[in-house]
Design a protein around this motif. Structure first.
Motif, PDB file in Angstrom:
ATOM      1  N   GLU A 122    -154.417   2.012 -21.799  1.00 23.95           N
ATOM      2  CA  GLU A 122    -154.118   1.822 -23.220  1.00 23.95           C
ATOM      3  C   GLU A 122    -154.311   3.118 -23.992  1.00 23.95           C
ATOM      4  OE1 GLU A 122    -155.394  -2.845 -23.767  1.00 23.95           O
ATOM      5  OE2 GLU A 122    -156.927  -1.298 -23.902  1.00 23.95           O
TER       6      GLU A 122
ATOM      7  N   THR B 121    -156.596   1.010 -34.790  1.00 25.69           N
ATOM      8  CA  THR B 121    -157.026   0.809 -33.414  1.00 25.69           C
ATOM      9  C   THR B 121    -158.407   1.413 -33.187  1.00 25.69           C
ATOM     10  OG1 THR B 121    -154.751   0.852 -32.610  1.00 25.69           O
ATOM     11  CG2 THR B 121    -156.460   1.298 -30.994  1.00 25.69           C
TER      12      THR B 121
ATOM     13  N   HIS C  49    -151.261   5.291 -23.574  1.00 26.37           N
ATOM     14  CA  HIS C  49    -150.158   4.845 -24.427  1.00 26.37           C
ATOM     15  C   HIS C  49    -150.441   5.147 -25.896  1.00 26.37           C
ATOM     16  CE1 HIS C  49    -147.723   3.062 -21.332  1.00 26.37           C
ATOM     17  NE2 HIS C  49    -148.778   2.412 -20.861  1.00 26.37           N
ATOM     18  N   TYR C  50    -151.694   5.063 -26.306  1.00 24.81           N
ATOM     19  CA  TYR C  50    -152.085   5.384 -27.673  1.00 24.81           C
ATOM     20  C   TYR C  50    -151.774   6.854 -27.974  1.00 24.81           C
ATOM     21  CZ  TYR C  50    -154.986   6.009 -31.816  1.00 24.81           C
ATOM     22  OH  TYR C  50    -155.429   6.307 -33.081  1.00 24.81           O
TER      23      TYR C  50
ATOM     24  N   GLN D 232    -142.955   0.495 -29.934  1.00 28.39           N
ATOM     25  CA  GLN D 232    -142.988   0.458 -31.399  1.00 28.39           C
ATOM     26  C   GLN D 232    -142.225   1.652 -31.962  1.00 28.39           C
ATOM     27  OE1 GLN D 232    -144.920  -1.863 -33.490  1.00 28.39           O
ATOM     28  NE2 GLN D 232    -143.484  -0.999 -34.940  1.00 28.39           N
TER      29      GLN D 232
ATOM     30  N   TRP E 215    -153.097  -7.551 -24.045  1.00 22.72           N
ATOM     31  CA  TRP E 215    -152.480  -6.689 -25.055  1.00 22.72           C
ATOM     32  C   TRP E 215    -150.982  -6.598 -24.862  1.00 22.72           C
ATOM     33  CZ3 TRP E 215    -150.063  -2.010 -23.878  1.00 22.72           C
ATOM     34  CH2 TRP E 215    -150.234  -1.547 -22.571  1.00 22.72           C
ATOM     35  N   GLU E 216    -150.496  -6.766 -23.630  1.00 24.68           N
ATOM     36  CA  GLU E 216    -149.057  -6.728 -23.388  1.00 24.68           C
ATOM     37  C   GLU E 216    -148.369  -7.991 -23.896  1.00 24.68           C
ATOM     38  OE1 GLU E 216    -148.904  -6.267 -19.169  1.00 24.68           O
ATOM     39  OE2 GLU E 216    -149.155  -4.101 -19.262  1.00 24.68           O
ATOM     40  N   GLN E 217    -149.130  -9.088 -24.039  1.00 24.35           N
ATOM     41  CA  GLN E 217    -148.563 -10.364 -24.438  1.00 24.35           C
ATOM     42  C   GLN E 217    -148.681 -10.616 -25.937  1.00 24.35           C
ATOM     43  OE1 GLN E 217    -150.958 -12.916 -22.026  1.00 24.35           O
ATOM     44  NE2 GLN E 217    -149.953 -12.341 -20.121  1.00 24.35           N
ATOM     45  N   GLU E 218    -149.288  -9.704 -26.676  1.00 23.40           N
ATOM     46  CA  GLU E 218    -149.548  -9.913 -28.098  1.00 23.40           C
ATOM     47  C   GLU E 218    -148.425  -9.416 -29.002  1.00 23.40           C
ATOM     48  OE1 GLU E 218    -153.345  -8.128 -28.801  1.00 23.40           O
ATOM     49  OE2 GLU E 218    -154.413  -9.827 -27.958  1.00 23.40           O
TER      50      GLU E 218
ATOM     51  N   SER F 148    -145.369  -3.496 -27.692  1.00 23.93           N
ATOM     52  CA  SER F 148    -146.356  -2.515 -27.233  1.00 23.93           C
ATOM     53  C   SER F 148    -146.240  -1.243 -28.064  1.00 23.93           C
ATOM     54  CB  SER F 148    -146.144  -2.202 -25.757  1.00 23.93           C
ATOM     55  OG  SER F 148    -144.935  -1.502 -25.575  1.00 23.93           O
ATOM     56  N   LEU F 149    -147.274  -0.416 -28.013  1.00 28.13           N
ATOM     57  CA  LEU F 149    -147.219   0.855 -28.735  1.00 28.13           C
ATOM     58  C   LEU F 149    -146.088   1.726 -28.217  1.00 28.13           C
ATOM     59  CD1 LEU F 149    -150.958   1.918 -29.163  1.00 28.13           C
ATOM     60  CD2 LEU F 149    -149.373   1.170 -30.923  1.00 28.13           C
TER      61      LEU F 149
END
Length: 124
Positions: free
Chosen positions: A92, A83, A95-96, A70, A60-63, A66-67
């Motif tokens: 995660e 999500t 962070h969400y 954002q 998820w960090e490479q996609e 990050s949230l």
């Protein structure tokens, strides 16, 4: 036909209200990290174990952004609304929640600015 179970709920107090004196030691209690793991996290960890990969989710960090990075606005709102929170790892999910708090504060700022403009209109 189902028979009543003598399992002790996660609170440690059976439905009768007495402490767990009659509970079997072999029955698992949901304490510690298992209590906080959603079915999505358990499924993810199982798939990682089967494929021989590390249990740490770094994909998820490479996609993309990050949230946490954002900026507040429509894109952050879209990402949060799309999500599946049941599939998030505890990190995660943290962070969400932080991103949702930032978005709410940003939206509140917009609301307050609009109310201020409505209550105190400029010269016409």
């Amino acid at each position: 036909m189902q028979t009543p179970s003598s399992r002790v709920p996660a609170s440690g107090v059976p439905a009768s209200g007495n402490p767990s004196s009659g509970a079997s030691a072999a029955e698992p209690r949901l304490d510690g990290p298992l209590k906080a793991m959603s079915p999505g996290v358990v499924d993810y960890l199982f798939r990682q174990l089967v494929t021989g990969k590390t249990s740490e989710d770094i994909q998820w960090e490479q996609e993309g952004i990050s949230l946490a990075a954002q900026p507040e606005g429509a894109e952050l709102a879209r990402r949060l609304s799309e999500t599946d929170i049941d599939a998030l790892t505890p990190v995660e999910l943290f962070h969400y929640v932080r991103a949702a708090q930032r978005l709410a504060a940003w939206a509140e700022g917009l609301r307050q600015a609009a109310v201020g403009r409505y209550c105190h209109p400029g010269p016409a």
